[in-house]
Design a protein around this motif. Structure first.
Motif, PDB file in Angstrom:
ATOM      1  N   ILE A   1       0.772  -1.334   0.014  1.00  0.00           N
ATOM      2  CA  ILE A   1       0.082   0.059   0.022  1.00  0.00           C
ATOM      3  C   ILE A   1       0.847   1.348   0.260  1.00  0.00           C
ATOM      4  O   ILE A   1       1.720   1.364   0.921  1.00  0.00           O
ATOM      5  CB  ILE A   1      -0.870   0.043   1.260  1.00  0.00           C
ATOM      6  CG1 ILE A   1      -1.996  -1.126   1.167  1.00  0.00           C
ATOM      7  CG2 ILE A   1      -1.659   1.267   1.275  1.00  0.00           C
ATOM      8  CD1 ILE A   1      -2.411  -1.482   2.599  1.00  0.00           C
ATOM      9  N   ALA A   2       0.805   1.994  -1.270  1.00  0.00           N
ATOM     10  CA  ALA A   2       1.286   3.326  -1.020  1.00  0.00           C
ATOM     11  C   ALA A   2       0.561   4.433  -0.869  1.00  0.00           C
ATOM     12  O   ALA A   2      -0.336   4.418  -1.185  1.00  0.00           O
ATOM     13  CB  ALA A   2       2.319   3.507  -2.562  1.00  0.00           C
ATOM     14  N   MET A   3       0.969   5.254   0.158  1.00  0.00           N
ATOM     15  CA  MET A   3       0.092   6.424   0.699  1.00  0.00           C
ATOM     16  C   MET A   3       0.936   7.837   0.370  1.00  0.00           C
ATOM     17  O   MET A   3       2.358   7.836   0.657  1.00  0.00           O
ATOM     18  CB  MET A   3      -0.188   6.278   2.048  1.00  0.00           C
ATOM     19  CG  MET A   3      -1.111   4.815   2.516  1.00  0.00           C
ATOM     20  SD  MET A   3      -0.652   4.666   4.264  1.00  0.00           S
ATOM     21  CE  MET A   3      -2.100   5.260   4.809  1.00  0.00           C
ATOM     22  N   MET A   4       0.360   8.508  -0.084  1.00  0.00           N
ATOM     23  CA  MET A   4       1.036   9.949  -0.286  1.00  0.00           C
ATOM     24  C   MET A   4       0.372  11.425   0.255  1.00  0.00           C
ATOM     25  O   MET A   4      -0.877  11.140   0.227  1.00  0.00           O
ATOM     26  CB  MET A   4       1.092  10.283  -1.875  1.00  0.00           C
ATOM     27  CG  MET A   4       1.921  11.529  -1.973  1.00  0.00           C
ATOM     28  SD  MET A   4       2.180  11.763  -4.110  1.00  0.00           S
ATOM     29  CE  MET A   4       0.589  12.449  -4.457  1.00  0.00           C
ATOM     30  N   ILE A   5       1.246  12.078   1.023  1.00  0.00           N
ATOM     31  CA  ILE A   5       0.685  13.225   1.676  1.00  0.00           C
ATOM     32  C   ILE A   5       1.560  14.590   1.076  1.00  0.00           C
ATOM     33  O   ILE A   5       2.686  14.506   0.945  1.00  0.00           O
ATOM     34  CB  ILE A   5       1.071  13.385   3.149  1.00  0.00           C
ATOM     35  CG1 ILE A   5       0.269  12.133   3.794  1.00  0.00           C
ATOM     36  CG2 ILE A   5       0.348  14.786   3.562  1.00  0.00           C
ATOM     37  CD1 ILE A   5       1.064  11.021   4.288  1.00  0.00           C
ATOM     38  N   GLU A   6       1.017  15.147   0.194  1.00  0.00           N
ATOM     39  CA  GLU A   6       1.490  16.349  -0.438  1.00  0.00           C
ATOM     40  C   GLU A   6       1.712  17.336   0.281  1.00  0.00           C
ATOM     41  O   GLU A   6       1.207  17.537   1.242  1.00  0.00           O
ATOM     42  CB  GLU A   6       0.666  16.947  -1.706  1.00  0.00           C
ATOM     43  CG  GLU A   6       0.572  16.185  -2.808  1.00  0.00           C
ATOM     44  CD  GLU A   6      -0.305  16.417  -3.980  1.00  0.00           C
ATOM     45  OE1 GLU A   6      -0.440  17.655  -4.075  1.00  0.00           O
ATOM     46  OE2 GLU A   6      -0.907  15.694  -4.701  1.00  0.00           O
TER      47      GLU A   6
END
Ligand SMILES: Cc1cc2nc3c(=O)[nH]c(=O)nc-3n(C[C@H](O)[C@H](O)[C@H](O)COP(=O)(O)O)c2cc1C
Length: 390
Positions: free
Chosen positions: A73-78
């Protein structure tokens, strides 16, 4: 095996969490994870940066139609601040003028600047501080949010409260209730359950702010619904108390960790420390008459609430001048800094919850396994039955 890794720089484009090992069919609560990110950004005594960033997670892989697939699971927070840093933090080579902008050659005492620059052979400490900044913990909180969602499926919940800021602390024997912890979830001040002490904590922060100083403190993380039998006494690295200590100690500025009444326990008699055992015939379960051990004996959870405390030093960026030496000229200077947090104890409590949730989720999956949530649930139900019929 549940593992996670984060990537990203404080003023880079985004922060990333890569989580592997959750079973399939776990229903993801996106709103809950965003609310956890918001909690990490709050608390009285934070600096201007947290007002710029309004963190939200974007899932890039491993989830489909709201449920996990069992794949990474890849999660991104800009980082919302990115447009102001695009050139300074560019991954491509830039002109030397641009490369000179916002360089850091004056290391802060107590921060990673100097030790990291020497180790990684950097003349610009920005190449170190961008990663050592606690902004990295945003990605941890996203991963931990998922761990909390997983644990909740099995009735396990993790929350925290602030137990000290500077000279203001809750009484040693104060036992916070679960209802108090739940109401503190949305507390925007210092996450302390006793109003008078909460006010004194705010005063402590304001006093430090006025003096151009920073201030530390302690937070306690509590997990309830934890079954007996997570972790193991059989080897040094399988003990859950050791794993929790490492996880909490890995949080920026945490300098000591305590399980249960750990520190006080060292100065008491055995009869005043160990939790007496009783049997509840109705619930078919053993229980402890007190919980000074913080839910762990021999590195194994014993069915009581898990209680872990983290001790934070005051953060190193302060307006009050501290002596240091320029890394290039070797000339002494007196550090002067502008924008920074004054106190981060409430935020550290949220990060503490995250680390405890990730350690518990890993131990849970190690014991009960399963490729799908249905399989994990069956395995867990079988174990609970075994413990009940003991
Ligand atoms: C939520 C949080 C926010 C932080 N914000 C700052 C900050 O604004 N300025 C600062 O100097 N340190 C801050 N710190 C602490 C540093 O990141 C930390 O002291 C530094 O990385 C060196 O690591 P160490 O203190 O664990 O040795 C923060 C820590 C936490 C947990």
């Amino acid at each position: 095996m549940l593992t996670f890794r984060t990537a990203g720089e404080s003023h880079g484009q985004a922060l990333i969490a890569l989580v592997e090992g959750f079973p399939s069919n776990l229903k993801v609560d996106f709103e809950f994870i965003d609310s956890e990110l918001k909690r990490r950004q709050g608390g009285y005594g934070r600096g201007g940066r947290m007002k710029i960033e309004k963190d939200r997670v974007r899932f890039l892989s491993g989830v489909r139609h709201g449920k996990t697939l069992g794949s990474p699971i890849a999660m991104m927070i800009e980082n919302r601040d990115w447009p102001n840093w695009e050139e300074i933090m560019s991954v491509q080579e830039v002109t030397s003028d641009a490369a000179q902008k916002r360089t850091v050659t004056r290391p802060r005492p107590g921060h990673t600047d100097l030790a990291g620059s020497l180790k990684f052979n950097q003349v610009d400490a920005r190449n170190i501080l961008e990663r050592s900044s606690a902004r990295e913990t945003t990605a941890r909180v996203a991963a931990g949010g998922l761990a909390k969602v997983f644990l909740k499926t099995f009735g396990i919940e993790v929350l925290s409260h602030t137990t000290a800021i500077g000279a203001a602390s809750v009484p040693q024997d104060f036992a916070v209730t679960w209802e108090q912890l739940e109401s503190l979830r949305s507390d925007e001040v210092v996450h302390c359950a006793i109003p008078d002490i909460s006010n004194r904590m705010v005063e402590e922060i304001e006093k430090a702010q006025k003096e151009g100083d920073t201030i530390g403190g302690t937070f306690e993380v509590i997990a309830r619904g934890v079954p007996t039998g997570l972790g193991s006494h059989v080897a040094w690295d399988t003990r859950l108390d050791g794993q929790l200590a490492q996880a909490i100690m890995s949080i920026n500025a945490v300098k000591a960790v305590e399980v249960g009444i750990g520190v006080q326990g060292a100065f008491r008699k055995g009869s005043d420390v160990h939790d007496e055992i009783a049997y509840d015939a109705e619930a078919l379960s053993f229980r402890r008459l007190t919980n000074r051990a913080g839910g762990l004996e021999g590195g194994i959870t014993n069915g009581e609430d898990l209680r872990v405390t983290g001790y934070l030093k005051p953060i190193p960026t302060l307006k009050k001048a501290l002596r240091s030496v320029d890394m290039i000229t070797k000339e002494p200077f007196v550090a002067q800094h502008e924008r920074s947090d004054t106190c981060t104890v409430p935020a550290a409590g949220v990060i503490g919850e995250t680390m405890v949730a990730l350690v518990l989720a890993r131990a849970f999956l190690e014991k009960f396994g399963g490729d799908s949530i249905e399989e994990t649930s069956r395995n867990y139900a079988g174990y609970l039955e075994q413990v009940r019929s003991y």
